[in-house]
Design a protein around this motif. Sequence first.
Motif, PDB file in Angstrom:
ATOM      1  N   TRP A 178       0.812  -1.207   0.000  1.00 21.64           N
ATOM      2  CA  TRP A 178       0.000   0.000   0.000  1.00 21.64           C
ATOM      3  C   TRP A 178       0.855   1.271   0.000  1.00 21.64           C
ATOM      4  O   TRP A 178       0.605   2.185  -0.812  1.00 21.64           O
ATOM      5  N   ARG A 237      -8.996  -0.352  -2.219  1.00 22.05           N
ATOM      6  CA  ARG A 237      -7.635   0.063  -2.590  1.00 22.05           C
ATOM      7  C   ARG A 237      -7.328  -0.243  -4.054  1.00 22.05           C
ATOM      8  O   ARG A 237      -6.550   0.478  -4.707  1.00 22.05           O
ATOM      9  N   PHE A 308      -3.791  -6.361  -3.395  1.00 22.54           N
ATOM     10  CA  PHE A 308      -4.849  -5.905  -2.487  1.00 22.54           C
ATOM     11  C   PHE A 308      -6.016  -6.891  -2.468  1.00 22.54           C
ATOM     12  O   PHE A 308      -6.614  -7.136  -1.413  1.00 22.54           O
TER      13      PHE A 308
END
Length: 321
Positions: A178, A237, A308
């Motif tokens: 991330w 995400r 993700f």
Amino acid sequence: FFIIQNIFFALCTPIAANFLVKHGVKHTILFGIPIKCFVILLLYALPQFPFPSFLAAISVIGGLHQAFLWLGIHILFKHVTHKKQRGKELGLRIFIGRIAAILGPIFGGLIIHLFGFYILFICMLGFVMLGSLCLLANGEYSPKYTFTWKGVRKSIRWRYATFFVSQGVIQTGQAVAWPLFIFFILGSYISLGVAGSVFALITATIVLVAGNYSDKVGKRTFIRRLLPFEILSWVARAFVRTTTHVYGVIFFAGSTLGLLAAPVGALEYDNAPKNVLAYFVQREFFIVFGRVALLLFLLFTQNYTGSFILVAFAELAILLF
């Protein structure tokens, strides 16, 4: 770097376990602290030695530090906390860590700007010595453990092992995938630092209340109610493309993590069997397996959105724990 560090983290954990049996929990933690200081010095020297072998050596020493530090912390936290209010107690630990993560870079950057790195390093050593004195103020904790590989094998429960692997995947998603992904969108280290601080502040604000509440309603009940939102935060995400998207997900994901971090972590201590040392050693092996699996996926595919989705799927393993 992260792959090598995690592999040596796992390999050094049995060494840390044997050290803990002989010298006690707190001395195991303290042994890892000067190693961490040495790693910081080596990182500072990296521009003068920009060789892959030098970076690999740093990662190996970093894995050694993590093995001693975290095994000691887990055993000590299991000993000093109470099952009926462990969500509250872990929430407090996470809160302090998050606040330190926000304030530390601010004060560290200010000291470097005004006085330079070496003054910062001296200040860090001072805080380390102060922390060491506080840690040993009420004596050593030397549990009557023995460490054997047979004990580690007997402590393995495959439902728990699956959960630990999933935690390794989730941790790597949060700490590596991330941040790297949003760096490409935000475009600067300063913007990335601000985003990280906002995320940490949101998590810290919520985790204290959530940990306490999960003790009252039951940790598993609390987790099952909120798990769909945590999974959604990882799916979201994958669709992030702009700075506005980044901060929208940060607010949502920071909230879901703040709600779930304490009860999920507390369950790891609640479920520890009598042979708690073997339990935490095998825990680290399976967590490292999950971390390295996602790191290899990222290394060979460069597919951050895919990672993700994998993390979102891994979140389901909490239902096995």
